[in-house]
Design a protein around this motif. Structure first.
Motif, PDB file in Angstrom:
ATOM      1  N   ALA A  30     -31.055  42.465  36.472  1.00  0.00           N
ATOM      2  CA  ALA A  30     -31.631  42.988  35.236  1.00  0.00           C
ATOM      3  C   ALA A  30     -30.642  44.323  35.289  1.00  0.00           C
ATOM      4  O   ALA A  30     -30.260  44.772  34.076  1.00  0.00           O
ATOM      5  CB  ALA A  30     -33.005  43.738  35.620  1.00  0.00           C
ATOM      6  N   VAL A  31     -30.160  44.965  36.162  1.00  0.00           N
ATOM      7  CA  VAL A  31     -29.174  45.927  36.201  1.00  0.00           C
ATOM      8  C   VAL A  31     -27.779  45.234  35.650  1.00  0.00           C
ATOM      9  O   VAL A  31     -27.342  46.160  34.710  1.00  0.00           O
ATOM     10  CB  VAL A  31     -28.787  46.564  37.528  1.00  0.00           C
ATOM     11  N   LYS A  32     -27.429  44.407  36.031  1.00  0.00           N
ATOM     12  CA  LYS A  32     -25.959  43.887  35.401  1.00  0.00           C
ATOM     13  C   LYS A  32     -26.179  43.610  33.917  1.00  0.00           C
ATOM     14  O   LYS A  32     -25.320  43.990  33.152  1.00  0.00           O
ATOM     15  CB  LYS A  32     -25.765  42.480  36.133  1.00  0.00           C
ATOM     16  N   LEU A  33     -27.378  43.019  33.586  1.00  0.00           N
ATOM     17  CA  LEU A  33     -27.645  42.876  32.069  1.00  0.00           C
ATOM     18  C   LEU A  33     -27.790  43.921  31.206  1.00  0.00           C
ATOM     19  O   LEU A  33     -27.356  43.963  30.012  1.00  0.00           O
ATOM     20  CB  LEU A  33     -28.504  41.864  31.997  1.00  0.00           C
ATOM     21  N   SER A  34     -28.329  45.144  31.906  1.00  0.00           N
ATOM     22  CA  SER A  34     -28.611  46.153  31.198  1.00  0.00           C
ATOM     23  C   SER A  34     -27.408  47.034  30.697  1.00  0.00           C
ATOM     24  O   SER A  34     -27.340  47.673  29.952  1.00  0.00           O
ATOM     25  CB  SER A  34     -29.507  47.014  32.207  1.00  0.00           C
ATOM     26  N   PHE A  54     -23.702  39.116  25.074  1.00  0.00           N
ATOM     27  CA  PHE A  54     -24.714  40.278  25.630  1.00  0.00           C
ATOM     28  C   PHE A  54     -24.847  41.352  24.787  1.00  0.00           C
ATOM     29  O   PHE A  54     -25.624  42.138  24.299  1.00  0.00           O
ATOM     30  CB  PHE A  54     -24.391  40.433  26.979  1.00  0.00           C
ATOM     31  N   THR A  55     -23.370  42.043  24.301  1.00  0.00           N
ATOM     32  CA  THR A  55     -23.364  43.329  23.419  1.00  0.00           C
ATOM     33  C   THR A  55     -24.056  43.163  22.228  1.00  0.00           C
ATOM     34  O   THR A  55     -24.583  44.051  21.646  1.00  0.00           O
ATOM     35  CB  THR A  55     -21.967  43.746  23.714  1.00  0.00           C
ATOM     36  N   VAL A  92     -37.150  39.092  32.304  1.00  0.00           N
ATOM     37  CA  VAL A  92     -37.493  38.877  31.000  1.00  0.00           C
ATOM     38  C   VAL A  92     -36.434  39.844  30.006  1.00  0.00           C
ATOM     39  O   VAL A  92     -36.275  40.942  30.272  1.00  0.00           O
ATOM     40  CB  VAL A  92     -38.859  39.504  30.523  1.00  0.00           C
ATOM     41  N   ILE A  93     -35.813  39.023  29.266  1.00  0.00           N
ATOM     42  CA  ILE A  93     -34.833  39.406  28.539  1.00  0.00           C
ATOM     43  C   ILE A  93     -35.246  39.494  27.100  1.00  0.00           C
ATOM     44  O   ILE A  93     -35.723  38.323  26.373  1.00  0.00           O
ATOM     45  CB  ILE A  93     -33.544  38.595  28.573  1.00  0.00           C
ATOM     46  N   VAL A 103     -34.013  44.661  29.067  1.00  0.00           N
ATOM     47  CA  VAL A 103     -34.137  43.643  30.164  1.00  0.00           C
ATOM     48  C   VAL A 103     -34.923  44.250  31.119  1.00  0.00           C
ATOM     49  O   VAL A 103     -35.102  45.339  31.242  1.00  0.00           O
ATOM     50  CB  VAL A 103     -32.838  43.660  30.872  1.00  0.00           C
ATOM     51  N   ASP A 104     -35.970  43.717  31.839  1.00  0.00           N
ATOM     52  CA  ASP A 104     -36.750  44.160  32.667  1.00  0.00           C
ATOM     53  C   ASP A 104     -37.072  42.881  33.533  1.00  0.00           C
ATOM     54  O   ASP A 104     -36.849  42.000  33.429  1.00  0.00           O
ATOM     55  CB  ASP A 104     -38.269  44.746  31.952  1.00  0.00           C
TER      56      ASP A 104
END
Length: 150
Positions: free
Chosen positions: A142-146, A80-81, A95-96, A87-88
């Protein structure tokens, strides 16, 4: 708080802490604002397929049964990093955007999530579409991935 939110929190707690007993987990959840009993936590651990692993020092730690949570967490964090650009979400779809060619690796990492709210994902070259059960879950994902975007 919903069962899904509570179970997501359990996964977060065991991924980032050495939790050896249900009592420790219940205490941690209650400190985080989740009013839970040991019976509820026990059911959650069963549903999430959480088991105990012996660490190299002989102590035990809760982890996801299919693979040690530590290795999953490290691999996901790395993927991920290094790959996420944005991300939205809209309604129940996340959608990533990734760097070119990285969407398949990120989608594979997402597939290792033990989260009932994720229905499925489709990955192209640099875009992933993740379908979740509702808009609230889409926002949470989305928050988690952001958090992984540099």
């Amino acid at each position: 708080m919903t069962k899904s939110e509570r179970q997501t929190k359990i996964l977060d707690i065991i991924a980032n802490n050495v939790i050896s007993t249900q009592e420790e987990l219940v205490k941690r959840l209650n400190e985080e604002g989740y009013n839970v009993t040991q019976a509820t936590t026990s059911r959650d651990l069963q549903e999430l397929r959480i088991t105990k692993l012996m660490l190299s020092d002989g102590t035990y730690k809760y982890a996801v049964a299919k693979l040690p949570e530590i290795s999953i967490n490290e691999k996901m964090r790395t993927v991920f990093t290094q790959c996420l650009m944005s991300v939205d979400y809209a309604n129940n779809i996340v959608v990533i955007k990734t760097f070119s060619g990285a969407a398949q690796a990120v989608a594979a990492a997402l597939d290792s999530f033990v989260w009932d709210e994720i229905i499925g994902s489709i990955a192209g070259d640099d875009t992933i579409m993740v379908v979740v059960r509702n808009e609230k879950s889409a926002k949470q994902l989305a928050v988690k991935l952001s958090r992984y975007i540099k």
